[in-house]
Enzyme design. Structure first.
Site, PDB file in Angstrom:
ATOM      1  N   GLU A 175       0.864  -1.204   0.092  1.00 49.79           N
ATOM      2  CA  GLU A 175       0.008  -0.038   0.002  1.00 49.79           C
ATOM      3  C   GLU A 175       0.838   1.147  -0.068  1.00 49.79           C
ATOM      4  O   GLU A 175       1.903   1.168   0.818  1.00 49.79           O
ATOM      5  CB  GLU A 175      -0.977  -0.011   1.342  1.00 49.79           C
ATOM      6  CG  GLU A 175      -2.058  -0.791   1.393  1.00 49.79           C
ATOM      7  CD  GLU A 175      -2.805  -0.562   2.768  1.00 49.79           C
ATOM      8  OE1 GLU A 175      -3.703  -1.652   3.025  1.00 49.79           O
ATOM      9  OE2 GLU A 175      -2.579   0.423   3.619  1.00 49.79           O
ATOM     10  N   GLU A 179     -13.312   5.593   0.593  1.00 55.60           N
ATOM     11  CA  GLU A 179     -14.171   4.853   1.425  1.00 55.60           C
ATOM     12  C   GLU A 179     -14.994   5.452   2.629  1.00 55.60           C
ATOM     13  O   GLU A 179     -14.289   5.811   3.805  1.00 55.60           O
ATOM     14  CB  GLU A 179     -13.204   3.654   1.778  1.00 55.60           C
ATOM     15  CG  GLU A 179     -12.857   2.811   0.695  1.00 55.60           C
ATOM     16  CD  GLU A 179     -11.856   1.681   1.311  1.00 55.60           C
ATOM     17  OE1 GLU A 179     -12.210   0.659   1.657  1.00 55.60           O
ATOM     18  OE2 GLU A 179     -10.611   1.924   1.469  1.00 55.60           O
ATOM     19  N   LYS A 223     -14.837   3.903   6.307  1.00 51.91           N
ATOM     20  CA  LYS A 223     -13.556   3.514   7.104  1.00 51.91           C
ATOM     21  C   LYS A 223     -13.574   4.422   8.507  1.00 51.91           C
ATOM     22  O   LYS A 223     -14.172   5.602   8.576  1.00 51.91           O
ATOM     23  CB  LYS A 223     -12.436   3.966   6.361  1.00 51.91           C
ATOM     24  CG  LYS A 223     -12.134   2.947   5.324  1.00 51.91           C
ATOM     25  CD  LYS A 223     -10.733   3.263   4.786  1.00 51.91           C
ATOM     26  CE  LYS A 223      -9.713   2.560   5.755  1.00 51.91           C
ATOM     27  NZ  LYS A 223      -8.465   2.209   5.070  1.00 51.91           N
TER      28      LYS A 223
END
Length: 341
Positions: free
Chosen positions: A261, A312, A315
């Site tokens: 990531e 998102e 989250k």
């Protein structure tokens, strides 16, 4: 003869420079407003994104079905809350059968067994389960005859490290070594890579000097000289080499690191702007697609997954956590000039 050898050398160098490493993108699904799984896979194909990370097969079965026959390379995750169950070999065999063998036309490349488990954070309760789960998943992959193409690892992060500047001084924190040392030994014994989440954005937030250019790959010249003679002009390389240095101290000098990531938020916090995010993503891709490696690992490709496809909205944590998407919800690229291969 000398001229022919020179020409051959130039040709080899040209091939090395043009053999760019494609980047992957993390396909997080922690939102209630995201495009369908099939639409996302189609978007990967249309944009030439050849690698995908997904986090939870239980939430991604439609994604796995859509990936069948696409040749997109897949990193699939074992969620932290599933680790304890996989300390049983039979359960690990079942997990591999249900999530890997069942999808025989999906191009699996890695299995990330756990994500950012750390004796010092909210995931500390999973520490004892990571290595046994990795071993059992690896055994199950071998039993299925797939270990020649699917590599088992775990996704770690920079929070496990201390003394990271200069990078050569880096080491795993004292109470982390008993956890990570046996994992590194397992990776060495089985010729497996380490996965690492590398975020210069968070490194920037923790830097008392707050050098934004260093974090965004826009610094001119050396910012951090190392006492081994190496010089760093960007924080990404420094963080990655800090991981390599820490691994070397526990016997993992030759364990390859895959950047599982990396990203920059576009809103929600300090320097979290669309301009900075776009600059970071574009410069990161240009950097890792080259053949130069890092100062400590010259000439070694840096396989990297951008985080993430979409913002998102579900989250938790800081507001920035919701804003790492590189595509809008209408499936338009948010940053002009960003390419993937």
């Amino acid at each position: 003869m000398a001229s022919k050898l020179l020409l051959l050398g130039l040709l080899v160098n040209l091939l090395m420079l043009t053999d760019a490493e494609p980047v992957g993108v993390c396909n997080g699904r922690n939102g209630n407003n995201l495009p369908s799984e099939q639409d996302v896979v189609t978007l990967f194909q249309n944009k030439g994104i050849s690698r995908m990370r997904i986090y939870d097969p239980n939430q991604s079965q439609a994604t796995l079905e859509a990936l069948g026959g696409t040749n997109i390379e897949v990193m699939i995750g074992v969620p932290n809350d599933a680790l304890q169950s996989l300390t049983d070999q039979n359960a690990a065999n079942t997990w591999v059968n249900n999530n890997i063998v069942k999808y025989s036309n999906v191009n699996f490349k890695y299995i990330a067994v756990g994500n950012e488990v750390d004796p010092n954070n909210e995931n500390r309760g999973y520490v004892d389960f990571v290595l046994p789960a990795m071993q059992n998943i690896h055994n199950a992959i071998k039993g299925a005859g797939l270990d020649d193409r699917i590599k088992v690892s775990t996704a770690t992060y920079t929070g496990l490290l201390e003394n990271t500047s200069p990078p050569s001084h880096s080491a795993f924190r004292g109470n982390v070594q008993g956890f990570i040392g046996p994992i590194v030994k397992f990776l060495v014994e089985n010729n497996l890579p380490m996965l690492a989440n590398i975020y210069p954005y968070f490194g920037y937030l923790g830097d008392p000097n707050k050098n934004l250019q260093y974090a965004l790959f826009t610094a001119q010249g050396t910012v951090v000289p190392d006492d081994n003679g190496l010089q760093y002009s960007n924080l990404f390389d420094a963080m990655l080499d800090a991981h390599y240095a820490a691994q070397a101290r526990v016997g993992g000098e030759n364990v390859e690191i895959v950047v599982s990531e990396s990203g920059w938020p576009s809103e929600g916090g300090e320097e979290a702007t669309p301009d900075n995010a776009g600059t970071y993503y574009k410069n990161l891709v240009e950097h890792v697609r080259g053949a130069t490696g890092t100062p400590a690992k010259q000439g070694i490709s840096i396989e990297t997954y951008l985080f993430a496809m979409f913002d998102e909205n579900l989250k938790g944590g800081a507001e920035t956590e919701k804003h790492f998407g590189i595509f809008s919800l209408s499936q338009q690229l948010k940053y002009d000039g960003l390419t993937f291969n």
